[in-house]
Design a protein around this motif. Structure first.
Motif, PDB file in Angstrom:
ATOM      1  N   TRP A 164       3.884   1.503  -1.170  1.00  0.00           N
ATOM      2  CA  TRP A 164       4.560   1.602  -2.464  1.00  0.00           C
ATOM      3  C   TRP A 164       3.608   2.144  -3.526  1.00  0.00           C
ATOM      4  O   TRP A 164       3.959   3.023  -4.305  1.00  0.00           O
ATOM      5  CB  TRP A 164       5.098   0.242  -2.885  1.00  0.00           C
ATOM      6  N   PHE A 165       2.373   1.617  -3.570  1.00  0.00           N
ATOM      7  CA  PHE A 165       1.410   2.080  -4.570  1.00  0.00           C
ATOM      8  C   PHE A 165       1.011   3.531  -4.318  1.00  0.00           C
ATOM      9  O   PHE A 165       0.845   4.300  -5.257  1.00  0.00           O
ATOM     10  CB  PHE A 165       0.171   1.192  -4.608  1.00  0.00           C
ATOM     11  N   ALA A 166       0.843   3.912  -3.068  1.00  0.00           N
ATOM     12  CA  ALA A 166       0.439   5.287  -2.762  1.00  0.00           C
ATOM     13  C   ALA A 166       1.545   6.278  -3.128  1.00  0.00           C
ATOM     14  O   ALA A 166       1.262   7.394  -3.551  1.00  0.00           O
ATOM     15  CB  ALA A 166       0.078   5.414  -1.291  1.00  0.00           C
ATOM     16  N   HIS A 194       3.632   6.012  -5.569  1.00  0.00           N
ATOM     17  CA  HIS A 194       3.856   6.068  -7.006  1.00  0.00           C
ATOM     18  C   HIS A 194       2.643   6.566  -7.795  1.00  0.00           C
ATOM     19  O   HIS A 194       2.615   6.486  -9.002  1.00  0.00           O
ATOM     20  CB  HIS A 194       4.266   4.677  -7.525  1.00  0.00           C
ATOM     21  N   ARG A 195       1.636   7.069  -7.094  1.00  0.00           N
ATOM     22  CA  ARG A 195       0.474   7.646  -7.760  1.00  0.00           C
ATOM     23  C   ARG A 195       0.590   9.156  -7.796  1.00  0.00           C
ATOM     24  O   ARG A 195       1.145   9.763  -6.902  1.00  0.00           O
ATOM     25  CB  ARG A 195      -0.807   7.268  -7.020  1.00  0.00           C
ATOM     26  N   ALA A 196       0.033   9.747  -8.817  1.00  0.00           N
ATOM     27  CA  ALA A 196       0.043  11.205  -8.925  1.00  0.00           C
ATOM     28  C   ALA A 196      -0.929  11.810  -7.912  1.00  0.00           C
ATOM     29  O   ALA A 196      -1.998  11.260  -7.661  1.00  0.00           O
ATOM     30  CB  ALA A 196      -0.360  11.625 -10.331  1.00  0.00           C
ATOM     31  N   ALA A 197      -0.555  12.923  -7.331  1.00  0.00           N
ATOM     32  CA  ALA A 197      -1.412  13.626  -6.374  1.00  0.00           C
ATOM     33  C   ALA A 197      -2.416  14.463  -7.146  1.00  0.00           C
ATOM     34  O   ALA A 197      -2.149  15.608  -7.505  1.00  0.00           O
ATOM     35  CB  ALA A 197      -0.572  14.474  -5.443  1.00  0.00           C
ATOM     36  N   THR A 198      -3.588  13.915  -7.402  1.00  0.00           N
ATOM     37  CA  THR A 198      -4.574  14.601  -8.240  1.00  0.00           C
ATOM     38  C   THR A 198      -5.417  15.608  -7.466  1.00  0.00           C
ATOM     39  O   THR A 198      -6.054  16.464  -8.067  1.00  0.00           O
ATOM     40  CB  THR A 198      -5.514  13.583  -8.903  1.00  0.00           C
ATOM     41  N   THR A 204       0.827  -1.201   0.000  1.00  0.00           N
ATOM     42  CA  THR A 204       0.000   0.000   0.000  1.00  0.00           C
ATOM     43  C   THR A 204       0.863   1.253   0.000  1.00  0.00           C
ATOM     44  O   THR A 204       0.593   2.210  -0.729  1.00  0.00           O
ATOM     45  CB  THR A 204      -0.934   0.006   1.216  1.00  0.00           C
TER      46      THR A 204
END
Length: 71
Positions: free
Chosen positions: A47-49, A51-55, A45
């Motif tokens: 790692w995935f969080a 590597h996500r764009a802060a939209t 979790t």
């Protein structure tokens, strides 16, 4: 180096047995698998969080907590 050795001794239960204190881990396989699953879930979790764009960054408030308005 010494912290690593102490950590391994604690993880393997050798230091706990020598000091006559309970192991800091579940004694049964199901408990150990539960700890493993929780650790892997936390790591994945994180790692995935990361590597996500802060939209929703423009919608976040500043130090006062006030939002900047509707986009």
């Amino acid at each position: 180096m010494t912290k690593t050795v102490i950590g391994l001794l604690l993880a393997l239960g050798i230091a706990c047995r020598l000091a006559a204190i309970p192991l800091p881990a579940p004694p049964v396989l199901i408990g150990a698998l539960l700890v493993l699953a929780m650790t892997l879930g936390y790591v994945l979790t994180d790692w995935f969080a990361a590597h996500r764009a802060a939209t929703t960054r423009p919608l976040c408030g500043g130090p006062t907590g006030e939002t900047r308005g509707n986009p």
